[in-house]
Design an enzyme around this catalytic site. Structure first.
Site, PDB file in Angstrom:
ATOM      1  N   ASP A  17       0.817  -1.207   0.000  1.00  0.00           N
ATOM      2  CA  ASP A  17       0.000   0.000   0.000  1.00  0.00           C
ATOM      3  C   ASP A  17       0.857   1.265   0.000  1.00  0.00           C
ATOM      4  O   ASP A  17       0.634   2.180  -0.799  1.00  0.00           O
ATOM      5  CB  ASP A  17      -0.949   0.011   1.200  1.00  0.00           C
ATOM      6  CG  ASP A  17      -2.079  -0.997   1.042  1.00  0.00           C
ATOM      7  OD1 ASP A  17      -2.034  -1.803   0.097  1.00  0.00           O
ATOM      8  OD2 ASP A  17      -3.006  -0.982   1.875  1.00  0.00           O
ATOM      9  N   ARG A  97       0.505   6.567  17.077  1.00  0.00           N
ATOM     10  CA  ARG A  97       0.344   7.561  16.014  1.00  0.00           C
ATOM     11  C   ARG A  97       0.952   8.923  16.328  1.00  0.00           C
ATOM     12  O   ARG A  97       1.555   9.541  15.453  1.00  0.00           O
ATOM     13  CB  ARG A  97      -1.136   7.713  15.648  1.00  0.00           C
ATOM     14  CG  ARG A  97      -1.797   6.438  15.105  1.00  0.00           C
ATOM     15  CD  ARG A  97      -0.870   5.593  14.301  1.00  0.00           C
ATOM     16  NE  ARG A  97      -1.514   4.456  13.647  1.00  0.00           N
ATOM     17  CZ  ARG A  97      -0.882   3.361  13.292  1.00  0.00           C
ATOM     18  NH1 ARG A  97       0.425   3.239  13.543  1.00  0.00           N
ATOM     19  NH2 ARG A  97      -1.513   2.378  12.681  1.00  0.00           N
ATOM     20  N   ASP A 126      -7.103   6.337  12.200  1.00  0.00           N
ATOM     21  CA  ASP A 126      -5.711   6.744  12.071  1.00  0.00           C
ATOM     22  C   ASP A 126      -5.525   8.020  11.262  1.00  0.00           C
ATOM     23  O   ASP A 126      -4.638   8.820  11.538  1.00  0.00           O
ATOM     24  CB  ASP A 126      -4.876   5.607  11.460  1.00  0.00           C
ATOM     25  CG  ASP A 126      -4.497   4.558  12.481  1.00  0.00           C
ATOM     26  OD1 ASP A 126      -4.571   4.860  13.690  1.00  0.00           O
ATOM     27  OD2 ASP A 126      -4.117   3.446  12.089  1.00  0.00           O
ATOM     28  N   SER A 180      -6.291  -7.658   8.218  1.00  0.00           N
ATOM     29  CA  SER A 180      -5.169  -6.720   8.257  1.00  0.00           C
ATOM     30  C   SER A 180      -4.599  -6.659   9.666  1.00  0.00           C
ATOM     31  O   SER A 180      -5.316  -6.873  10.654  1.00  0.00           O
ATOM     32  CB  SER A 180      -5.614  -5.326   7.812  1.00  0.00           C
ATOM     33  OG  SER A 180      -6.527  -4.779   8.738  1.00  0.00           O
TER      34      SER A 180
END
Length: 408
Positions: A17, A97, A126, A180
């Site tokens: 990705d 994050r 996110d 995922s």
């Protein structure tokens, strides 16, 4: 007219990705791309990310080991609060994050970039966490979120773009991944595909950080955790670095089937999602920290701190790590931890964390006060009569009115 992007710092994993995003940025914006890959303890080899970036002609490549910073400056402050989102989730993805966002902005400033980019989708939390972090640290930064801009709306289109742009595709990426995964030193998170039906339990293949409680040893593992000012200082009497402590606790947790969570949560963007989390070391650390607080925190301080925790956890989950309100709460929480020192003894057994003892030089637990034996005058039980009489005054007055039909 929107100003042209000259240089962008991309949060780059080296996976399919973000490799597609890298090429898309070059093609779409005709700009220079700088890659940033953070080692937060996800357990993957990161050097392949460098080779892939070089293949795309990237000149400035940042690959950094941030494990100690992650645990010391982000995980440990969060654990001082005993933070749980919606009463269960230990915020493993959420707390990573802000560190990534912080380093991206620092790198952008160092290399003269005018934009940053991330690979988060337009459906998840996110994107919010990254971008709130970016803007809090640099209000003038340009943010590029490819998943909200491009027309690669399916896995097939993504693969077609990769093939058309000579992006290597591993064989397993040609099929549909069963779910995922996001991972760091604190946890692993699995969601999507085979996990999207909350009525169906997760298959054992989902779990990567823990063995099943049923497969765990029949004999308990006993450990001690030492604390100083609310942070874990060592294990079994050995002083260790923050990242080493969490890694060691992860090993103990994995071996004893500790830290699995199957959760349906409320995303900040509005939808519910189902995730399967593994936080082996964090689950042990939370139990130990609450236990050492039980003998070192004043009752009202402890209760106030617990009342603040849901708000604090929500701020982290929603991406407001750099907000003034999170900093205010952190200051209050940290002030409470000055006396949170001592040792907690635990048994780890088949998915359970069992506290078997706690001691502290700052303990507020007074044996003379609570003993059922002769307390030698430490506590006058007759004092309780007046205490109860005063506290019952409003109840007695209310009851008297109620008997006359006065209602509440």
């Amino acid at each position: 007219m929107e100003q042209k992007v000259k240089k962008v710092v991309l949060a780059y994993s080296g996976g399919l990705d973000t490799s597609v995003i890298l090429r898309w940025l070059q093609n779409t914006y005709n700009c220079e791309v700088v890659t940033f890959t953070a080692d937060l303890g996800q357990g993957e080899e990161l050097e392949p990310a460098r080779k892939k970036a070089e293949m795309f002609g990237i000149k400035e490549i940042f690959i950094e080991d941030l494990r100690e910073t992650f645990v010391k400056d982000f995980v440990f402050p969060m654990f001082r609060a005993n933070a749980l989102y919606e009463g269960q989730y230990l915020l493993g993805t959420s707390i990573a994050r802000p560190l990534i966002a912080q380093r991206q902005i620092e790198i952008a400033e160092a290399v003269g970039a005018d934009a940053v980019a991330h690979g988060a989708t337009g459906k998840g939390n996110d994107q919010v966490r990254f971008e709130l972090g970016y803007y809090a640290l640099n209000p003038n930064i340009r943010v590029i979120a490819p998943w909200r801009e491009w027309d690669l709306t399916s896995r097939t289109k993504l693969l077609e773009y990769a093939e058309a742009n000579q992006i290597p595709i591993t064989k397993d990426k040609r099929g549909e991944a069963p779910f995922s995964v996001d991972a760091n030193l604190l946890h692993s998170s699995s969601e999507g595909k085979i996990l999207e039906d909350p009525a169906v339990g997760p298959d054992e293949i989902v779990f990567q950080r823990t063995i099943s409680p049923e497969a765990a040893p029949d004999k308990a593992t006993e450990i001690t955790i030492e604390f100083k000012n609310g942070d874990a200082l060592g294990i079994n009497g050995e002083v260790l670095s923050p990242a080493t402590i969490l890694s060691r606790l992860n090993e103990y947790g994995k071996a004893n089937g500790i830290g699995r969570l199957d959760l349906v949560e409320n995303r900040f963007v509005g939808m519910k999602s189902r995730g399967v989390y593994e936080t082996p070391g964090g689950t042990i650390l939370l139990a130990a920290h609450r236990s050492i607080e039980s003998i070192t925190l004043d009752r009202e301080a402890a209760h106030l701190k617990d009342s603040l925790m849901p708000r604090y956890a929500e701020l982290i989950y929603n991406g407001f790590w750099f907000s003034p309100e999170r900093r205010m709460l952190q200051a209050a929480i940290d002030a409470s931890q000055a006396s949170v020192n001592g040792t907690v003894r635990l048994k780890l057994y088949k998915g359970n964390v069992i506290v078997t003892g706690r001691e502290s030089p700052n303990s507020l637990y007074n044996t003379r006060m609570v003993t059922f034996e002769d307390d030698a005058g430490a506590y006058n039980q007759q004092d309780a009569a007046g205490f109860i009489k005063l506290n019952s005054l409003r109840l007695r007055l209310g009851a008297a009115i109620g008997r006359r039909g006065g209602g509440l």
